[in-house]
Design a protein around this motif. Structure first.
Motif, mmCIF file in Angstrom:
data_model
loop_
_atom_site.group_PDB
_atom_site.id
_atom_site.type_symbol
_atom_site.label_atom_id
_atom_site.label_comp_id
_atom_site.label_asym_id
_atom_site.label_seq_id
_atom_site.Cartn_x
_atom_site.Cartn_y
_atom_site.Cartn_z
ATOM 1 N N TYR A 1 5.505 5.389 4.797
ATOM 2 C CA TYR A 1 5.930 5.165 6.178
ATOM 3 C C TYR A 1 7.312 4.510 6.236
ATOM 4 O O TYR A 1 8.200 4.964 6.954
ATOM 5 C CB TYR A 1 4.873 4.303 6.871
ATOM 6 N N GLY B 1 0.507 4.083 1.618
ATOM 7 C CA GLY B 1 0.767 4.592 2.957
ATOM 8 C C GLY B 1 1.911 3.850 3.641
ATOM 9 O O GLY B 1 2.749 4.452 4.307
ATOM 10 N N ASP B 2 1.947 2.519 3.468
ATOM 11 C CA ASP B 2 3.036 1.722 4.031
ATOM 12 C C ASP B 2 4.362 2.044 3.355
ATOM 13 O O ASP B 2 5.413 2.041 3.993
ATOM 14 C CB ASP B 2 2.738 0.230 3.887
ATOM 15 N N ARG C 1 0.828 -1.204 0.000
ATOM 16 C CA ARG C 1 0.000 0.000 0.000
ATOM 17 C C ARG C 1 0.862 1.253 0.000
ATOM 18 O O ARG C 1 1.975 1.256 0.528
ATOM 19 C CB ARG C 1 -0.911 0.004 1.225
#
Length: 185
Positions: free
Chosen positions: A166, A162-163, A160
Motif C-alpha cells: 500500500y 499489505g501495508d 506487514r
C-alpha cells in the motif's frame, strides 16, 4: 536542539564538499542527507508538533550550515548556491519541514501510517524524477539513492506485507504524478 545541530552539520559538510568531492558523491549527498535527517527526527518525535518543530530546526540548521561553509570555505557570497531544490529555496525548506511530520505519521500502524509512509517515499523518489527529466549526469546516482532509501524506509516503517505494498503504491503514484507535472511545465 539535536535537530538544529545535526542539520547544521549536514549542511556544512555538504557545502564544504561541494567543490572538492566527485559529482556522484554530491548527487548522493544533496539533497538526500538532509531529507533523511528530517525523517529520522520526525519519526523519533514525541508528537506531531515536535516532529514539525524538529524538521523545521533541521532545515534551518542545514541552511545555516550551507551559508557558513560557503562563506568560510569557498569565500562565496552568503546566499550563493542556495535554492537548488525544485522551486527554489522556499519550496526546498518546506519539503524538508514537511518530511518530519510525514516521518512521524509513518510510524503509525494503520492506513494513515501507510499514506504518510507512501508520501515520504514519494517525496524521496520525486527528487529522482527531476533528475531524470533533466537527464543530467547525476540521474543514475539519484535513482539508486532514492531506490535504496525508499526500500529502507519500506522495511523500517511498514511491518506487514499489505501495508508495504500500500505504501509503495502511494509512493510510486506520487513520484510519477510529480514527474508528469514537471514534464508538463
Amino acid at each position: 536542539m539535536a535537530a538544529l545541530v545535526g542539520g547544521a552539520l549536514v549542511g556544512f559538510i555538504g557545502a564544504g564538499l561541494a567543490g572538492a568531492a566527485p559529482f556522484w558523491i554530491m548527487a548522493v549527498y544533496d539533497p538526500y542527507m538532509i531529507m533523511v535527517l528530517a525523517v529520522i527526527v520526525g519519526a523519533g518525535a514525541a508528537g506531531f508538533g515536535w516532529a514539525l518543530l524538529n524538521s523545521c530546526m533541521a532545515a534551518f540548521g542545514a541552511l545555516v550550515g550551507q551559508i557558513t561553509a560557503g562563506s568560510a570555505i569557498h569565500h562565496d557570497a552568503p546566499f550563493a548556491g542556495l535554492g537548488t531544490a525544485p522551486g527554489g529555496i522556499v519550496v526546498g525548506l518546506a519539503i524538508i519541514a514537511l518530511l518530519g511530520p510525514l516521518g512521524y505519521g509513518a510510524t503509525r500502524c494503520d492506513r494513515v501510517g501507510g499514506v504518510c509512509y507512501g508520501l515520504t517515499a514519494g517525496v524521496l523518489l520525486s527528487m529522482t524524477a527531476e533528475e531524470l527529466l533533466v537527464l543530467s549526469d547525476e540521474w543514475p546516482y539519484a535513482l539508486t539513492t532514492s531506490a535504496v532509501l525508499w526500500a529502507g524506509f519500506l522495511l523500517l516503517f511498514r511491518r506487514r506485507l499489505g501495508d508495504r505494498v500500500y505504501g509503495a503504491v502511494i509512493g510510486l503514484a506520487y513520484s510519477a504524478g510529480y514527474g508528469l507535472v514537471l514534464q508538463a511545465l
